[in-house]
Enzyme design. Structure first.
Site, PDB file in Angstrom:
ATOM      1  N   ASP A  70      15.477  69.365   2.021  1.00  0.00           N
ATOM      2  CA  ASP A  70      15.889  68.714   0.771  1.00  0.00           C
ATOM      3  C   ASP A  70      15.439  67.253   0.745  1.00  0.00           C
ATOM      4  OD1 ASP A  70      16.958  68.893  -1.744  1.00  0.00           O
ATOM      5  OD2 ASP A  70      19.007  68.470  -1.130  1.00  0.00           O
ATOM      6  N   LEU A 113      30.958  57.815  -4.794  1.00  0.00           N
ATOM      7  CA  LEU A 113      29.612  57.242  -4.675  1.00  0.00           C
ATOM      8  C   LEU A 113      28.582  58.026  -5.475  1.00  0.00           C
ATOM      9  CD1 LEU A 113      29.545  56.459  -0.844  1.00  0.00           C
ATOM     10  CD2 LEU A 113      29.879  54.840  -2.715  1.00  0.00           C
ATOM     11  N   GLY A 114      28.786  59.311  -5.612  1.00  0.00           N
ATOM     12  CA  GLY A 114      27.804  60.129  -6.325  1.00  0.00           C
ATOM     13  C   GLY A 114      28.258  61.568  -6.393  1.00  0.00           C
ATOM     14  N   GLY A 132      26.484  65.651  -7.042  1.00  0.00           N
ATOM     15  CA  GLY A 132      25.278  66.454  -7.209  1.00  0.00           C
ATOM     16  C   GLY A 132      25.596  67.922  -7.179  1.00  0.00           C
ATOM     17  N   PHE A 139      25.557  69.996  -4.814  1.00  0.00           N
ATOM     18  CA  PHE A 139      26.206  70.523  -3.619  1.00  0.00           C
ATOM     19  C   PHE A 139      27.552  69.863  -3.338  1.00  0.00           C
ATOM     20  CE2 PHE A 139      21.592  71.062  -2.694  1.00  0.00           C
ATOM     21  CZ  PHE A 139      21.584  72.431  -2.835  1.00  0.00           C
ATOM     22  N   GLY A 140      27.994  68.916  -4.118  1.00  0.00           N
ATOM     23  CA  GLY A 140      29.294  68.326  -3.865  1.00  0.00           C
ATOM     24  C   GLY A 140      29.380  66.885  -4.310  1.00  0.00           C
TER      25      GLY A 140
END
Length: 656
Positions: free
Chosen positions: A466, A347-348, A350, A352-353
Site C-alpha cells: 500500500d 488525525l485521519g 480512510g 481501513f479505519g
C-alpha cells in the site's frame, strides 16, 4: 363440517395472506421463513436475536410480492406496520437495531451482522445491483456510514449509508410537539412504513405501541424506487443484528398491504415482551425490594460499576497471543491515551479505519493509534504474527510499529507519531504549506531507502502492498517515513509469494495483481512509480475533476513524455526546481509503472538512479511497444482501466 369452517376462519384471522397483503397479530403458525438466530417463541413472539452471542437474523413473509406491473413501470404503493421491542442485556447498552426491507432473494447468507444489520457486507455495500430498499431503526452510531446519532431512523437504498435519516421520536397528536423515543428502552414500539407510488414518497412514522398513529410522519422523503425494486416478485422481511453489547430483538405483530393502508394491529391481543431482567437488577430497585442496609447497596453498586468497567475495557485475548504479549497494549491504556478516542484527536480516516493521536499514560510517548473493524478471527493469527514480526523493523525511513490490541470486532495498531503529518495533506491541501522541490526529492529518496530495506536488507522480504502519499509520514525535520504496515506481507528471501486477495488502493495497483493475485516486489515498485509521479506533479493518481486527457496521472505523464513535453506536468506551485532532477524522477516513475513486471527496476536500482550513480535507460518502457499495448487491451489487464471501474472499486478497498 362446522369445525372445518371455524378452523379456516381462525387461520384467516391469524394471518391473512393474499395477493395484496397479510396480517399477523402474534406469530403462532404464521406463514414465515426464518433464518439465523430467528425463532418463534411459545408466547407467539418472533425473537430475532438473543442475549447469548452476537448474531444476525431475518424473517420473511413466505410468499414473494410483486411491486411493479409491466417492465419499466412505476412501483405500486405499499404500506407496512409492525411492533417490535429491543430488550438489552445491560441497561443503556445495546447491539444494533431492526430494519424493514424488500429484497430480491431470501438468501442473505453472505451478509454481515453488526453495523451491516444482515443486509450487506463490506464488498457490496452501496452496489446498485443489490436492489434492496430498507428502513433502519438503528441503535449504534457508525461514522463510516454517516450516521447522525445512536438512536435514529434512516431510509436505505442499496447501502447502510442512509438516503435520509432522523432522530427517533414522534409528533404528539394533541400538542404537535416532538417527543423523543428511545429504541432501547425495553418497551414496544410501533412503526409504519408507507410508500405512495404516484408521488414517489416514503413516509416513516414511529410511536409507542399504546399511542395512536401520529398524523405527522417522523420522516418523509421523495424516493423513486423504480430502479431499486425489480419487475419480478420480491420478498418482504425484517432483519436484525447484535454485537458485543448483547440484546434480544422481538417482533410482536406485523401487517402489510399493496395499494392500500396496512391493516391495524390488535394491540391488546399482541403477545407481551419479556421482562427486562437486566433492568430489574438496578441497585436502587434491589434496595427497595430487599430493604438491605446502605452498606449492601454500596456493595451492589460497586459490583455494577466493576461490570460496566469490564465491559467498557473488554479485550479479546486467545491462547496463541501469549507469544506476542510484549507487543500487546491494554485497551484501557489506549483508551486513556486518546481521552476515549475523542474526535478532537482524530488525525485521519480512510478505507481501513480511523487514526487517533494519543499520549501513552505511563511512558508519555506520543503515538498514532489506528482502529480497524473486523468481523471474524479468520486469518487473524497469521496477521498478528506478521504484524508483530514487522514490529522488529528498524530503519530511519520507516515509521516504527509499537504494538497492537484486540477487542471483539476491532483491532488497534499503535505507531510512533510523526509530527509532520502525512505527505498527501501537504501535496493536496492548497491552503497549507507548499513543499519545494528539494524537500520533495529528499522525501522521495527516503521512501526509496525504506522500501529497499523492506525488499532486500531485512531478514525477510516485506511486501508493503500500500505504497502511496497518504502512507508516507513526515518527522519534525520533514524526512519521509513509510508507514501503515497493516496490509504488509512477508516471506523468506528466495521463496515465492503466495496468492492472496487483491488489497491496495485504486490507482496504485499493478496490472498483474488482477490476474495473478500475487503481491511481489514488482507490485510495490509499480506503486512507488505512481508515488513518484504524484509527488512531482502534485496530482492524485486519478482525478475525476480534471480534463479527460489528464484524469489518469500515468496516462497524462506518458502522453507528455511521448510528445517531449514532460515538464508540463510539473506541479505549478513549486517556485523553483532543477529540471534535470524532475525529469529523472518523472521518467523513473514511468519506468517503475511499466506494464510488464520484469521490465521494472528493483528498488536498489531505483535508489542508484535517484542518487545519480546509475544512468536511466534511454527508452525501455513497454508503453512504447505497440504489441505490448495491444496485448494489454486484448487481455484487459491494464489496471489503469480495471481499477477505476465502479464494479471493482469496492473490492480494491477491502482490507483487514
Amino acid at each position: 363440517m362446522l369445525s372445518r369452517i371455524l378452523l379456516c376462519f381462525f387461520l384467516l384471522r391469524l394471518a391473512a395472506p393474499d395477493e395484496e397483503g397479510f396480517l399477523f397479530n402474534g406469530f403462532q403458525g404464521a406463514h414465515l421463513n426464518l433464518d439465523g438466530a430467528a425463532e418463534i417463541t411459545s408466547e407467539g413472539l418472533v425473537r430475532l436475536t438473543n442475549s447469548t452471542a452476537p448474531d444476525k437474523s431475518h424473517v420473511f413473509f413466505g410468499d414473494p410480492v410483486r411491486f411493479k406491473g409491466d417492465p419499466g413501470s412505476n412501483v405500486y404503493s405499499f404500506s407496512s406496520c409492525f411492533v417490535f421491542g429491543i430488550v438489552p442485556l445491560y441497561p443503556g447498552l445495546s447491539g444494533h437495531g431492526v430494519a424493514f426491507f424488500i429484497s430480491p432473494s431470501k438468501d442473505l447468507h453472505g451478509t454481515i451482522g453488526s453495523q451491516y444489520m444482515g443486509l450487506f457486507n463490506t464488498s457490496n455495500n452501496g452496489n446498485p445491483s443489490n436492489h434492496i430498499f430498507a428502513v433502519e431503526l438503528d441503535t449504534v452510531r457508525n461514522p463510516e456510514f454517516g450516521d447522525i446519532d445512536d438512536n435514529h431512523v434512516g431510509i436505505d437504498i442499496n447501502s447502510m449509508s442512509s438516503f435520509e435519516s432522523r432522530p427517533v421520536g414522534f409528533y404528539a397528536n394533541s400538542s404537535g410537539r416532538f417527543e423523543n423515543l428511545s429504541l432501547i428502552s425495553g418497551g414496544p414500539i410501533q412503526v409504519w412504513v408507507e410508500y405512495d407510488g404516484e408521488r414517489m414518497q416514503v413516509n416513516v412514522t414511529v410511536s409507542p405501541m399504546e399511542a395512536a398513529k401520529p398524523s405527522v410522519p417522523l420522516l418523509s422523503s421523495v424516493v423513486n424506487l423504480s430502479s431499486v425494486l425489480l419487475d419480478r416478485p420480491m420478498y418482504v422481511g425484517l432483519s436484525s443484528s447484535s454485537n458485543t453489547f448483547l440484546s434480544s430483538h422481538y417482533l410482536m405483530g406485523w401487517s402489510f398491504k399493496m395499494n392500500g393502508a396496512a391493516q391495524a394491529l390488535n394491540i391488546s391481543g399482541l403477545p407481551a415482551l419479556p421482562r427486562n431482567r437486566a433492568a430489574g437488577q438496578h441497585p436502587l430497585e434491589i434496595w427497595l425490594r430487599l430493604a438491605v442496609a446502605l452498606s449492601a447497596l454500596v456493595a451492589v453498586a460497586s459490583i455494577i460499576i466493576l461490570v460496566r468497567r469490564k465491559i467498557k475495557y473488554a479485550e479479546l485475548l486467545e491462547d496463541w497471543e501469549k507469544d506476542y504479549r510484549h507487543r500487546r497494549f491494554p485497551y484501557k491504556e489506549l483508551f486513556d491515551a486518546t481521552h476515549g478516542f475523542d474526535e478532537k484527536g482524530l488525525l485521519g480516516e480512510g478505507g481501513f479505519g480511523r487514526v487517533y493521536n494519543g499520549i501513552l499514560p505511563r511512558s508519555k510517548v506520543e503515538v498514532a493509534i489506528k482502529r480497524i473493524s473486523h468481523e471474524s478471527s479468520h486469518g487473524m493469527k497469521q496477521f498478528i504474527a506478521e504484524i508483530v514480526s514487522i514490529g522488529r523493523l528498524r530503519h530511519r525511513h520507516l515509521v516504527e510499529f509499537l504494538g497492537y490490541c484486540r477487542r471483539r470486532g476491532e483491532l488497534l495498531l499503535v505507531y510512533n507519531l510523526m509530527p509532520g503529518g502525512s505527505l498527501d495533506k501537504l501535496l493536496f491541501d492548497h491552503a497549507g504549506l507548499t513543499l519545494e522541490w528539494k524537500e520533495r526529492l529528499r522525501i522521495i529518496k527516503g521512501v526509496a531507502a525504506g522500501l529497499l530495506y523492506l525488499h532486500e536488507e531485512w531478514e525477510k522480504v516485506v511486501i508493503h502492498r500500500d505504497v502511496k502519499a497518504s502512507n508516507v509520514l513526515l518527522d519534525s525535520d520533514f524526512n519521509g517515513r513509510l508507514g501503515d504496515f497493516g496490509l504488509a506481507r512477508l516471506y523468506d528471501h528466495g521463496s515465492d509469494p503466495q496468492r492472496t486477495q487483491v488489497f491496495g488502493t485504486v490507482g496504485y495497483l499493478a496490472p498483474e495483481m488482477i490476474r495473478t493475485r500475487r503481491a511481489t516486489k514488482a507490485t510495490d515498485v509499480f506503486a512507488f512509480g505512481v508515488f513518484l509521479l504524484e509527488v512531482a506533479c502534485g496530482r492524485r493518481p486519478v482525478d475525476p475533476k480534471s480534463p479527460e486527457v489528464e484524469m489518469v496521472l500515468v496516462d497524462w505523464v506518458l502522453r507528455c513524455w511521448r510528445s517531449e513535453r514532460i515538464l508540463q506536468v510539473v506541479d505549478p506551485r513549486m517556485r523553483e526546481y532543477v529540471a534535470e532532477e524532475v525529469e529523472t524522477v518523472l521518467k523513473l516513475g514511468l519506468l517503475c509503472c511499466d506494464p510488464l513486471p520484469g521490465a521494472r527496476p528493483s528498488m536498489r536500482q531505483v535508489s542508484l538512479f535517484l542518487e545519480g550513480l546509475l544512468p536511466l535507460p534511454e527508452s525501455g518502457s513497454s508503453y512504447l511497444d505497440p504489441s505490448v499495448t495491444a496485448l494489454m487491451e486484448n487481455e484487459a489487464l491494464d489496471v489503469r482501466f480495471m481499477s477505476y471501474s465502479p464494479e471493482t472499486v469496492s473490492l480494491l478497498y477491502v482490507g483487514r
